[in-house]
Design an enzyme around this catalytic site. Structure first.
Site, mmCIF file in Angstrom:
data_model
loop_
_atom_site.group_PDB
_atom_site.id
_atom_site.type_symbol
_atom_site.label_atom_id
_atom_site.label_comp_id
_atom_site.label_asym_id
_atom_site.label_seq_id
_atom_site.Cartn_x
_atom_site.Cartn_y
_atom_site.Cartn_z
ATOM 1 N N HIS A 1 0.821 -1.204 0.000
ATOM 2 C CA HIS A 1 0.000 0.000 0.000
ATOM 3 C C HIS A 1 0.859 1.260 0.000
ATOM 4 O O HIS A 1 0.475 2.275 -0.575
ATOM 5 C CB HIS A 1 -0.941 -0.023 1.200
ATOM 6 C CG HIS A 1 -1.900 -1.169 1.152
ATOM 7 N ND1 HIS A 1 -2.980 -1.183 0.310
ATOM 8 C CD2 HIS A 1 -1.915 -2.359 1.801
ATOM 9 C CE1 HIS A 1 -3.636 -2.323 0.466
ATOM 10 N NE2 HIS A 1 -3.003 -3.051 1.352
ATOM 11 N N GLU B 1 -3.534 -12.286 -22.082
ATOM 12 C CA GLU B 1 -2.824 -12.341 -20.799
ATOM 13 C C GLU B 1 -2.335 -13.729 -20.444
ATOM 14 O O GLU B 1 -1.928 -13.984 -19.310
ATOM 15 C CB GLU B 1 -3.736 -11.797 -19.692
ATOM 16 C CG GLU B 1 -5.118 -12.394 -19.689
ATOM 17 C CD GLU B 1 -6.104 -11.602 -18.842
ATOM 18 O OE1 GLU B 1 -5.685 -10.993 -17.842
ATOM 19 O OE2 GLU B 1 -7.302 -11.597 -19.189
ATOM 20 N N ASP C 1 -0.640 -10.304 -15.715
ATOM 21 C CA ASP C 1 -0.922 -11.737 -15.754
ATOM 22 C C ASP C 1 -0.082 -12.442 -16.813
ATOM 23 O O ASP C 1 0.332 -13.592 -16.619
ATOM 24 C CB ASP C 1 -2.409 -11.995 -16.018
ATOM 25 C CG ASP C 1 -3.203 -12.118 -14.722
ATOM 26 O OD1 ASP C 1 -2.588 -12.425 -13.686
ATOM 27 O OD2 ASP C 1 -4.429 -11.917 -14.739
ATOM 28 N N CYS D 1 -2.275 -2.715 -21.447
ATOM 29 C CA CYS D 1 -2.960 -2.098 -20.302
ATOM 30 C C CYS D 1 -2.374 -2.541 -18.962
ATOM 31 O O CYS D 1 -2.871 -2.150 -17.909
ATOM 32 C CB CYS D 1 -4.463 -2.382 -20.335
ATOM 33 S SG CYS D 1 -4.898 -4.123 -20.174
#
Length: 550
Positions: free
Chosen positions: A188, A428, A452, A499
């Site tokens: 985070h 992916e 991925d 992406c």
């Protein structure tokens, strides 16, 4: 001068005093209590306040860092609402006559330990989230005021690690940088650093309390922090710091300009978003459209399956606000690391390889049709691209398109307007790369999900921090897979974009240009830096990228 090393998140400079961020100590009594009912009432009150707090943190996180980052607080609410966890805590209070604090710590620690011992890396990581919500309940029980932990002056914040709730509570205007002893590239702290363009260092093992209050330089270019720097070093890095600020100002001048190379090659730079809340960020950073709208957040942010009308309103809002720019909406990619209780998915040994994304949609046709009808209705309000995730075979794509066509005919028969739209898929997996020619015949575009694709190509769990040393995002196999996909798409008239995280990697931008990539969809903050690289690139006389280069 003291020099310490870590892992830099951004190539930026931070200069200022160190502030050691220390969480309060939790001294929990194991004494027997006489009034269990009173302790139970204290627990119920603290629990509800913690649940409400997670909702407030969610709203703040959406404003600060976007929908995707904020989703963790929805998960935290669900953890706190878990009946088994609540009942375990209540039982310790009533059966063992213990304090609410003792019961909370004991029950929550037990659950955290259970998750920590799981084989699945994603579930193992949830252990830290349980400790985070445990802390929230304990703070309310003990009356801890955590608002002053950061201090009141601008500083470089130093901590062992920062939990999601801690990062969101921080006053961002006082942050000159962040340094943590723990953490990973997907922690985070790292996510916040990237969203704020903030210099940060993780895995800095030499952190010491004696640093508190001392002048420091955080150098993201060299993955270093300098405590009590020499005047010469301070002057040198101030020059670099000022250069960064000037560069930021120059980037703003690129707004409204095309992402075109010196020799005339145009590449679209789109933004990745998680929902309507990210529209402002798309506009603020001058993205040319949206290359990935992660529609699963519409599902994750609902306590029950969202209706067709609810989904329609979310999609319509984004399409209408960004028209005539293209908005590519990925159909529901639930499963693997994104689970939802109301979908009643079975626990799997290998969730990343399991029942997820298009596999759920083709199995639960009514569930799929609800989303497709909402998307088609929204098409009338903008420029829509519909993208199917985790396609590995042509039959899957053909079947998904057939269901989409079925929904379209239903809506037309109902008198609902359906506008033109594009159809694409996420590439992916190695399987989709190897059959890309067959798949390209069925679509308008490909979008490479490099997160991925790297995971599946290299057999590396991207959620496992212990594997960072082995996780080579520039692996030759991954780059070759991208080139194979671009070539296959172009052979059949489909445009090809990226992406995943690699799209925002500035060290690969020129490589992608040479490969022939048509579009890059990235976090909104990366749009202008990539545009600068593209506009300063001249490919005249530069050969097309060849697999032999890696």
């Amino acid at each position: 001068m003291i020099t310490a090393k870590g892992k830099g998140i951004l190539k930026r400079i931070g200069i200022g005093k160190i502030k050691i961020y220390k969480t309060p100590s939790y001294e929990i009594s194991d004494a027997i209590v006489e009034d269990s009912a009173a302790e139970l009432a204290r627990f119920e009150d603290a629990l509800q306040k913690a649940i409400d707090q997670q909702g407030e943190l969610y709203e703040k996180a959406v404003a600060d860092a976007g929908e995707e980052t904020a989703a963790i607080f929805e998960a935290h609410q669900l953890m706190l609402e878990d009946e088994d966890l609540q009942d375990s805590t209540r039982e310790i209070i009533t059966e063992q006559n213990r304090t609410a604090e003792y019961a909370t710590k004991t029950a929550f620690d037990m659950y955290a330990k259970m998750f920590a011992e799981m084989d699945d890396a994603y579930m193992k990581a949830r252990s830290a989230d349980i400790i985070d919500v445990e802390t929230a309940v304990l703070d309310f029980l003990l009356g801890n005021d955590t608002s002053s932990l950061q201090g009141t002056e601008p500083a470089i914040l130093v901590a062992e690690d920062l939990a999601p709730s801690e990062t969101v509570k921080l006053d961002k205007s006082l942050l000159l940088g962040m340094i943590t002893r723990e953490g990973s590239s997907n922690s985070h702290t790292a996510i916040l650093a990237r969203s704020m363009n903030l210099p940060s260092l993780i895995q800095c093992k030499d952190i010491d309390d004696s640093w508190d209050g001392k002048m420091a330089i955080l150098d993201g270019y060299t993955d270093s922090v300098y405590i009590d720097p020499t005047p010469e070093l301070l002057d040198e890095l101030k020059v670099k710091y000022e250069a960064d600020l000037k560069k930021d100002a120059l980037l703003q001048e690129l707004k409204g300009k095309p992402s075109t190379t010196i020799d005339g090659r145009n590449v679209h730079i789109y933004a990745n978003i998680g929902g309507p809340e990210d529209i402002a960020s798309v506009n603020e950073n001058d993205a040319e459209g949206v290359g990935l709208f992660r529609s699963e957040f519409v599902y994750l942010n609902s306590k029950e399956e969202p209706t067709e009308e609810q989904q329609f309103m979310a999609y319509k809002r984004v399409l209408e606000a960004l028209a005539p720019r293209l908005v590519v909406i990925r159909t529901c990619d639930i499963g693997a690391d994104k689970t939802i209780d109301y979908m009643n998915l079975d626990k799997e040994e290998n969730p990343a390889l399991g029942f997820r994304a298009i596999r759920i949609c083709l199995t639960r046709k009514d569930f799929f049709k609800t989303q497709l009808r909402a998307l088609l209705r929204a098409s009338a309000y903008g420029n829509l691209g519909i993208m199917f995730p985790m396609i590995i075979s042509k039959w899957e794509l053909v079947e998904a398109k057939a269901i989409l066509e079925e929904c379209k005919q239903e809506l037309i028969n109902e008198g609902v307007k359906v506008a033109d739209y594009q159809i694409g898929i996420m590439v992916e997996t190695p399987a989709s790369v190897f059959v890309a020619d067959e798949l390209a015949e069925e679509v308008d575009f490909f979008s490479l999900g490099t997160n991925d694709l790297t995971q599946y190509t290299c057999a590396i769990d991207r959620q496992n921090a212990h594997l960072e040393r082995f996780a080579d995002t520039h692996h030759p196999a991954v780059l070759r897979a991208i080139k194979m996909t671009v070539d296959a798409g172009h052979r059949h008239g489909a445009w090809v974009g990226i992406c995943g995280e690699l799209g925002a990697d500035p060290t690969l931008t020129k490589t992608f240009l040479r490969m022939g990539v048509d579009e890059l969809s990235v976090n909104a903050k990366s749009v202008l830096p990539l545009r600068e690289i593209i506009r300063s690139t001249d490919l005249t006389g530069v050969p097309e990228w060849s697999p032999s280069e890696v």
